[in-house]
Design a protein around this motif. Structure first.
Motif, short mmCIF file in Angstrom:
data_model
loop_
_atom_site.label_atom_id
_atom_site.label_comp_id
_atom_site.label_asym_id
_atom_site.label_seq_id
_atom_site.Cartn_x
_atom_site.Cartn_y
_atom_site.Cartn_z
N GLU A 57 0.84 -1.19 0.00
CA GLU A 57 0.00 0.00 0.00
C GLU A 57 0.87 1.24 0.00
O GLU A 57 1.98 1.23 0.55
CB GLU A 57 -0.90 0.05 1.24
CG GLU A 57 -1.88 -1.10 1.38
CD GLU A 57 -2.67 -0.99 2.68
OE1 GLU A 57 -3.51 -0.08 2.77
OE2 GLU A 57 -2.43 -1.80 3.59
N ALA A 58 0.37 2.31 -0.58
CA ALA A 58 1.10 3.58 -0.60
C ALA A 58 0.18 4.71 -0.19
O ALA A 58 -1.04 4.66 -0.40
CB ALA A 58 1.66 3.86 -1.98
N ILE A 59 0.77 5.72 0.43
CA ILE A 59 0.06 6.97 0.71
C ILE A 59 0.59 8.00 -0.26
O ILE A 59 1.78 8.34 -0.23
CB ILE A 59 0.28 7.43 2.15
CG1 ILE A 59 -0.17 6.34 3.14
CG2 ILE A 59 -0.47 8.74 2.41
CD1 ILE A 59 0.22 6.63 4.58
N PHE A 60 -0.27 8.47 -1.14
CA PHE A 60 0.10 9.52 -2.09
C PHE A 60 -0.44 10.86 -1.59
O PHE A 60 -1.57 10.92 -1.09
CB PHE A 60 -0.48 9.24 -3.48
CG PHE A 60 0.29 8.23 -4.27
CD1 PHE A 60 1.23 8.63 -5.22
CD2 PHE A 60 0.08 6.87 -4.08
CE1 PHE A 60 1.94 7.70 -5.95
CE2 PHE A 60 0.79 5.93 -4.81
CZ PHE A 60 1.73 6.35 -5.76
N GLN A 61 0.37 11.89 -1.73
CA GLN A 61 -0.13 13.24 -1.51
C GLN A 61 -0.10 13.95 -2.85
O GLN A 61 0.94 14.00 -3.51
CB GLN A 61 0.71 14.01 -0.50
CG GLN A 61 0.17 15.43 -0.31
CD GLN A 61 0.93 16.22 0.75
OE1 GLN A 61 1.35 15.67 1.75
NE2 GLN A 61 1.07 17.51 0.52
N ILE A 62 -1.24 14.49 -3.25
CA ILE A 62 -1.34 15.26 -4.49
C ILE A 62 -1.88 16.63 -4.11
O ILE A 62 -2.99 16.75 -3.60
CB ILE A 62 -2.27 14.60 -5.53
CG1 ILE A 62 -1.82 13.17 -5.84
CG2 ILE A 62 -2.26 15.40 -6.83
CD1 ILE A 62 -2.55 12.11 -5.08
N GLU A 64 -2.87 19.22 -1.92
CA GLU A 64 -3.16 19.23 -0.48
C GLU A 64 -3.71 17.91 0.04
O GLU A 64 -3.79 17.72 1.24
CB GLU A 64 -4.19 20.34 -0.18
CG GLU A 64 -3.73 21.73 -0.53
CD GLU A 64 -4.83 22.75 -0.33
OE1 GLU A 64 -5.55 22.65 0.68
OE2 GLU A 64 -4.98 23.64 -1.18
N GLU A 65 -4.12 17.02 -0.84
CA GLU A 65 -4.85 15.83 -0.41
C GLU A 65 -3.94 14.61 -0.29
O GLU A 65 -3.01 14.43 -1.05
CB GLU A 65 -5.98 15.54 -1.40
CG GLU A 65 -7.01 16.65 -1.49
CD GLU A 65 -8.17 16.28 -2.41
OE1 GLU A 65 -8.82 15.25 -2.14
OE2 GLU A 65 -8.40 17.00 -3.38
N ARG A 66 -4.27 13.77 0.70
CA ARG A 66 -3.57 12.50 0.88
C ARG A 66 -4.55 11.36 0.66
O ARG A 66 -5.69 11.43 1.11
CB ARG A 66 -2.97 12.42 2.30
CG ARG A 66 -1.76 13.31 2.49
CD ARG A 66 -1.37 13.42 3.95
NE ARG A 66 -0.83 12.17 4.49
CZ ARG A 66 0.44 11.79 4.39
NH1 ARG A 66 1.31 12.57 3.76
NH2 ARG A 66 0.86 10.67 4.93
N ILE A 67 -4.10 10.32 -0.01
CA ILE A 67 -4.97 9.20 -0.32
C ILE A 67 -4.19 7.89 -0.24
O ILE A 67 -3.04 7.82 -0.69
CB ILE A 67 -5.61 9.37 -1.73
CG1 ILE A 67 -6.54 8.20 -2.05
CG2 ILE A 67 -4.56 9.54 -2.82
CD1 ILE A 67 -7.37 8.39 -3.31
N CYS A 81 0.71 18.83 -11.15
CA CYS A 81 0.32 18.73 -9.74
C CYS A 81 1.50 18.26 -8.89
O CYS A 81 2.17 17.29 -9.21
CB CYS A 81 -0.85 17.77 -9.58
SG CYS A 81 -2.38 18.37 -10.31
N LEU A 82 1.72 18.95 -7.78
CA LEU A 82 2.74 18.52 -6.83
C LEU A 82 2.31 17.20 -6.21
O LEU A 82 1.16 17.05 -5.77
CB LEU A 82 2.90 19.57 -5.72
CG LEU A 82 3.61 20.87 -6.11
CD1 LEU A 82 3.32 21.95 -5.07
CD2 LEU A 82 5.10 20.65 -6.24
N HIS A 83 3.22 16.22 -6.16
CA HIS A 83 2.86 14.96 -5.54
C HIS A 83 4.08 14.25 -4.95
O HIS A 83 5.21 14.50 -5.34
CB HIS A 83 2.14 14.03 -6.54
CG HIS A 83 2.91 13.73 -7.79
ND1 HIS A 83 3.02 14.63 -8.83
CD2 HIS A 83 3.61 12.63 -8.20
CE1 HIS A 83 3.75 14.11 -9.81
NE2 HIS A 83 4.12 12.89 -9.44
#
Length: 296
Positions: A57-62, A64-67, A81-83
């Motif tokens: 599993e990975a946590i991506f931030q794009i 302002e949002e984290r998913i 987009c910054l990620h």
């Protein structure tokens, strides 16, 4: 192919060449913990990106949002987009990354109607690709097919890739997202990049909060709100983290020593550098240097 060190310019734009010899597209498999930082640092690029998690599993931030994205699912990350990404709970996350020049997605005649409006939309920094949905499964299958085509290079594989890209884009549109355009969001993104650009040009110098805020044409308090909202940190803590990132490659040079590296990246105290490095990397700079020397 694994990219272990993301080379970015002062505005965090990734400088990796995202293309094969034949096509404006790149496909590679990434093991997050093998990156030089232990995670995928914040960056952006003009290419659109499709991600498919094949393990863990990975946590991506794009922006302002984290998913959280789990094995079998994917992600579309829009152009500009910054990620960043980190593995979740030491899951040994591996993902396939497909970076594509937007101009290559559809023919030029369709590009302005079916690609540009979605690239410029301020409400679509990313789309979660749910493989349990038919449209999501179609995208996942197409990503795997493109990876296979690039590896095998069968006859007319370039044409087959363009067909799979069109299929991916069509399924994204079938998902029903409607583009919106908010001037405030566009301005916010621009100001954030201006502040990061300034930090990356001046990180080795003495930096004050006023300097960073001025680069984004903001007050000090508004500057802090931007960093807290988008990067989940303070401006000056970001500067410290960035200095530590810049120190990693310097520490791997055989002739370097910790004190020299500390001053090179903007710390005015070796002990403070060691303290912050240990907090960030869970080891001292000297231990990191020895570890890298022994393992390469």
């Amino acid at each position: 192919m694994q990219i272990k060190n993301f080379i970015v310019n002062q505005s965090l734009k990734e400088l990796t060449e995202h293309r094969t010899v034949e096509l404006p597209i790149a496909c590679y498999e990434t093991t997050i913990k093998q990156n030089i930082h232990g995670y995928i640092p914040l960056h952006w690029h003009e290419e659109i990106q499709f991600v498919l998690i094949v393990k863990g599993e990975a946590i991506f931030q794009i922006n302002e949002e984290r998913i959280v994205v789990r094995e079998g699912d994917g992600l579309f990350i829009n152009s500009g987009c910054l990620h960043m990404a980190e593995e979740k709970q030491k899951s040994g996350c591996v993902y396939i990354c497909l970076n594509v020049s937007p101009h290559f997605v559809l023919s030029q005649e369709l590009y302005m109607s079916y690609v540009v409006p979605y690239m410029q939309a301020t409400n679509l920094p990313y789309v979660f690709v749910d493989a349990t949905e038919l449209w999501g499964k179609n995208i996942v299958d197409a990503i795997l097919k493109i990876k296979q085509l690039i590896e095998r290079k069968t006859q007319y594989f370039e044409i087959d890739i363009t067909m799979q890209l069109a299929l991916i884009w069509k399924n994204l549109l079938f998902n029903g997202f409607q583009p919106e355009y908010l001037q405030t969001e566009m301005l916010k993104s621009q100001r954030m990049k201006q502040m990061l650009n300034w930090i990356h040009l001046h990180y080795a110098e003495k930096i004050m909060l006023e300097d960073i805020a001025r680069a984004g044409q903001l007050s000090r308090s508004e500057c802090c709100r931007y960093f807290k909202r988008i990067l989940k940190t303070t401006p000056l803590n970001y500067v410290i983290d960035y200095r530590i990132q810049k120190s990693l490659s310097l520490l791997q040079q055989a002739e370097s020593n910790v004190t020299e590296v500390a001053y090179q990246v903007g710390f005015n105290s070796t002990s403070y550098f060691i303290e912050k490095f240990k907090h960030s990397m869970n080891m001292t700079p000297l231990a990191y240097k020895k570890y890298k020397t022994d393992n390469y």
